[in-house]
Design a protein around this motif. Structure first.
Motif, PDB file in Angstrom:
ATOM      1  N   ASP A 151       0.795  -1.233   0.000  1.00  0.00           N
ATOM      2  CA  ASP A 151       0.000   0.000   0.000  1.00  0.00           C
ATOM      3  C   ASP A 151       0.824   1.278   0.000  1.00  0.00           C
ATOM      4  O   ASP A 151       0.273   2.371  -0.117  1.00  0.00           O
ATOM      5  CB  ASP A 151      -0.942   0.019   1.212  1.00  0.00           C
ATOM      6  N   LEU A 161      -3.531   8.301   5.536  1.00  0.00           N
ATOM      7  CA  LEU A 161      -3.805   7.624   4.272  1.00  0.00           C
ATOM      8  C   LEU A 161      -2.527   7.001   3.720  1.00  0.00           C
ATOM      9  O   LEU A 161      -1.447   7.605   3.797  1.00  0.00           O
ATOM     10  CB  LEU A 161      -4.349   8.627   3.244  1.00  0.00           C
ATOM     11  N   GLU A 197      -4.186   4.633  -1.048  1.00  0.00           N
ATOM     12  CA  GLU A 197      -5.463   5.281  -0.761  1.00  0.00           C
ATOM     13  C   GLU A 197      -5.515   6.691  -1.343  1.00  0.00           C
ATOM     14  O   GLU A 197      -6.540   7.115  -1.910  1.00  0.00           O
ATOM     15  CB  GLU A 197      -5.702   5.326   0.749  1.00  0.00           C
TER      16      GLU A 197
END
Length: 287
Positions: A195, A231, A235
């Protein structure tokens, strides 16, 4: 209140000068006068990387907000003296000027990068990495903090450590607008781990509100200035993709993400609770 703002052509400087000029007399220190000056602002053209003289500044002032930073911060070691001149030497000169000009407040813009990186949110009293690990630019920001703290008995000193500020008019090479451009262009965004890094970016209007709060504060303090939303880079890119109608493209590498997250408890309790969500703020950066 008579306020001197350095770096007044930068993202935060332009927005701060615009807001403060509605209620205060603002003196803006810039390398060169902007093509579209802010109404009501008096400009002073000063090259802070040079051996400049304080005689170019007002004889008396109520507050100094030192936002200027060297634009050559990526060019170490070739432009080391430019970085030192703006980030360290000018801080020393402005602190001395503020004292002699009768200022009650001195606010220094620093960087959340002085904490290094970690999995947990950094507080203002979190340990700072060994100075040799910070790099020249962040080392210069930390040096400026030390200089400013020594004036705490002479005036109210506020040190604001900003984390990934973004907003209208930001240079496109900075992180958030660069991500917008890459999503729009279909360029792959490289993620550290699945991520990517986690951050809590702050909209420039909330950053200006933090400056306003600091001008009203007695005593000397250090604050993290960041947003309420933590975040990941994935994201953030997906929020941008939704806003522009383009599915972001990712490239995942095997390296460990180096998160840089601010604990904003002190900011929220004392200065301001950030209001602008990333979903709202990002709309300003879409071409």
């Amino acid at each position: 209140m008579n306020i001197l703002i350095t770096g007044a052509n930068g993202l935060l400087g332009i927005h701060a000068a615009s807001r403060f000029a509605r209620q205060h007399q603002v003196h803006a220190v810039v390398h060169s006068k902007p093509a579209q000056p802010v109404s009501g602002v008096t400009y002073h053209e000063v090259d802070l990387s040079s051996d400049w003289a304080v005689t170019a500044l007002p004889a008396s002032i109520d507050a100094v907000i030192h936002l200027a930073q060297s634009s050559r911060f990526r060019e170490f070691p070739e432009q080391a003296m430019d970085v030192f001149g703006v980030n360290v030497a000018s801080t020393a000169r402005l602190l001395d000027y503020a004292r002699k000009a009768g200022a009650s407040h001195f606010i220094l813009a620093s960087s959340g990068g002085v904490y290094g990186a970690g999995d947990e949110a950094f507080r203002e009293n979190s340990a700072i990495p060994h100075h040799g690990q910070l790099g020249y630019y962040l080392g210069s920001k930390l040096c400026a903090e030390v200089l400013a703290q020594n004036y705490s008995s002479l005036m109210n000193v506020g040190i604001l450590r900003f984390f990934f500020m973004y907003g209208k008019g930001q240079k496109r090479q900075m992180l958030v607008p660069r991500l917008v451009d890459n999503v729009l262009a279909g360029n792959a965004i490289t993620l550290q781990g699945e991520d990517g890094i986690k951050i809590n970016p702050i909209h420039v209007s909330d950053a200006v509100a933090a400056l306003e709060g600091c001008l009203k504060l007695e005593g000397s303090h250090t604050f993290n200035v960041a947003g309420t939303q933590t975040l990941s880079l994935r994201e953030i890119s997906c929020v941008i993709g939704k806003a522009v109608g383009v599915e972001p493209v990712f490239k995942v590498d095997a390296s460990e993400p180096r998160h840089l997250i601010a604990d904003i408890g002190a900011l929220s309790d004392t200065l301001v609770v950030p209001k602008v969500t990333f979903e709202q703020g990002i709309l300003e950066l879409i071409p």
